[in-house]
Design a protein around this motif. Structure first.
Motif, PDB file in Angstrom:
ATOM      1  N   GLN A  39       0.815  -1.216   0.000  1.00 49.84           N
ATOM      2  CA  GLN A  39       0.000   0.000   0.000  1.00 49.84           C
ATOM      3  C   GLN A  39       0.847   1.263   0.000  1.00 49.84           C
ATOM      4  O   GLN A  39       0.508   2.249  -0.670  1.00 49.84           O
ATOM      5  N   THR A  40       1.944   1.235   0.757  1.00 48.55           N
ATOM      6  CA  THR A  40       2.719   2.463   0.974  1.00 48.55           C
ATOM      7  C   THR A  40       4.031   2.517   0.200  1.00 48.55           C
ATOM      8  O   THR A  40       4.551   3.613  -0.051  1.00 48.55           O
ATOM      9  N   GLY A  41       4.592   1.347  -0.131  1.00 47.79           N
ATOM     10  CA  GLY A  41       5.891   1.323  -0.794  1.00 47.79           C
ATOM     11  C   GLY A  41       7.051   1.568   0.155  1.00 47.79           C
ATOM     12  O   GLY A  41       8.203   1.646  -0.285  1.00 47.79           O
ATOM     13  N   ASP A  42       6.771   1.678   1.446  1.00 45.52           N
ATOM     14  CA  ASP A  42       7.815   1.923   2.443  1.00 45.52           C
ATOM     15  C   ASP A  42       8.480   0.598   2.809  1.00 45.52           C
ATOM     16  O   ASP A  42       7.841  -0.281   3.389  1.00 45.52           O
ATOM     17  N   VAL A  43       9.762   0.446   2.481  1.00 43.05           N
ATOM     18  CA  VAL A  43      10.460  -0.827   2.641  1.00 43.05           C
ATOM     19  C   VAL A  43      10.581  -1.261   4.097  1.00 43.05           C
ATOM     20  O   VAL A  43      10.825  -2.434   4.369  1.00 43.05           O
ATOM     21  N   LYS A  44      10.381  -0.338   5.034  1.00 41.70           N
ATOM     22  CA  LYS A  44      10.477  -0.734   6.443  1.00 41.70           C
ATOM     23  C   LYS A  44       9.454  -1.820   6.782  1.00 41.70           C
ATOM     24  O   LYS A  44       9.685  -2.635   7.676  1.00 41.70           O
ATOM     25  N   HIS A  45       8.355  -1.846   6.045  1.00 36.44           N
ATOM     26  CA  HIS A  45       7.337  -2.868   6.308  1.00 36.44           C
ATOM     27  C   HIS A  45       7.827  -4.259   5.892  1.00 36.44           C
ATOM     28  O   HIS A  45       7.429  -5.263   6.484  1.00 36.44           O
ATOM     29  N   ILE A  46       8.676  -4.326   4.876  1.00 37.62           N
ATOM     30  CA  ILE A  46       9.297  -5.603   4.516  1.00 37.62           C
ATOM     31  C   ILE A  46      10.232  -6.048   5.636  1.00 37.62           C
ATOM     32  O   ILE A  46      10.279  -7.231   5.990  1.00 37.62           O
ATOM     33  N   TYR A  47      10.963  -5.090   6.215  1.00 37.42           N
ATOM     34  CA  TYR A  47      11.825  -5.420   7.351  1.00 37.42           C
ATOM     35  C   TYR A  47      10.998  -5.995   8.499  1.00 37.42           C
ATOM     36  O   TYR A  47      11.381  -6.984   9.125  1.00 37.42           O
ATOM     37  N   TYR A  48       9.866  -5.345   8.784  1.00 40.22           N
ATOM     38  CA  TYR A  48       9.006  -5.832   9.864  1.00 40.22           C
ATOM     39  C   TYR A  48       8.518  -7.246   9.570  1.00 40.22           C
ATOM     40  O   TYR A  48       8.537  -8.116  10.441  1.00 40.22           O
ATOM     41  N   ALA A  49       8.086  -7.471   8.333  1.00 43.69           N
ATOM     42  CA  ALA A  49       7.571  -8.786   7.951  1.00 43.69           C
ATOM     43  C   ALA A  49       8.639  -9.860   8.120  1.00 43.69           C
ATOM     44  O   ALA A  49       8.387 -10.925   8.689  1.00 43.69           O
ATOM     45  N   CYS A  50       9.842  -9.554   7.634  1.00 45.16           N
ATOM     46  CA  CYS A  50      10.936 -10.523   7.726  1.00 45.16           C
ATOM     47  C   CYS A  50      11.340 -10.768   9.179  1.00 45.16           C
ATOM     48  O   CYS A  50      11.685 -11.894   9.557  1.00 45.16           O
ATOM     49  N   ALA A  51      11.298  -9.724  10.010  1.00 47.60           N
ATOM     50  CA  ALA A  51      11.692  -9.864  11.414  1.00 47.60           C
ATOM     51  C   ALA A  51      10.702 -10.720  12.195  1.00 47.60           C
ATOM     52  O   ALA A  51      11.088 -11.400  13.168  1.00 47.60           O
TER      53      ALA A  51
END
Length: 205
Positions: A39-51
């Protein structure tokens, strides 16, 4: 006939089962994080998902340790563990891969194959657990790699995201086949899924 008490199923949960549910919660959190990235394109959310996947793995290890410590195990607990693992180590890693850019038709087919292999691997283990234990209390080996090994795939995607290799910059680029796209990096999911449904025997600690 005695009427069941409200929430009687929850009251029957052992302590280990709550760790199993925490595993599932972490997996769902990863799925929501991927949605936020899309939705946002903010890569920090990928970090959260992976963590959240390593966190799910910690809970997965703890539920077994707690069950052995308290000497409490049940068929329901085993089924609950498998369902949580499907979310955290099957569906969530596939969703993270999709979020990172593996969105071509062939990518989707491979990711569905990966999840199907994970589900099949867990079903086979549950069905054969009693036979594999050979009358004892402990399963002596796994057939096929355990589904939590998908943690390795998630860590690879975490490193890729940290280096900006998401979307069009995904490692390995993409290949067009008959008008549809394949990202070669997705083949690691095909390999992982194939190993899960293999007959390789892996000693269980």
């Amino acid at each position: 006939m005695t009427r069941p008490k409200p929430f009687s199923m929850i009251r029957e949960f052992h302590l280990a089962d709550w760790f199993t549910l925490a595993n599932a919660f972490a997996g769902m959190g990863a799925l929501f994080a991927v949605m936020s990235f899309l939705q946002t394109g903010d890569v920090k959310h990928i970090y959260y998902a992976c963590a959240l996947i390593p966190l799910a793995f910690v809970f997965d290890v703890l539920d077994g340790s707690v069950a052995r410590w308290r000497q409490q195990s049940s068929i329901m607990g085993r089924e609950l563990d498998s369902l949580a693992d499907v979310i955290s180590f099957g569906v969530a890693p596939a969703a993270i891969a999709y979020g990172c850019g593996m969105q071509g038709l062939y990518d989707r087919i491979v990711l569905v194959f990966f999840v199907a292999c994970g589900v099949s691997r867990l079903a086979r283990f549950n069905v054969t657990a009693e036979a594999l234990s050979q009358g004892g209390d402990k399963v002596k080996y796994f057939e096929g790699t355990p589904i939590p090994t998908s943690l390795v795939l998630v860590l690879i995607l975490w490193v890729a995201a940290a280096q900006g290799a998401v979307g069009e910059q995904l490692w390995g680029g993409r290949v067009e086949i008959a008008g549809f796209y394949l990202h070669p990096l997705v083949l690691m999911f095909a390999l992982s899924g194939s190993l899960m449904i293999s007959r390789i025997r892996i000693p269980k600690p």
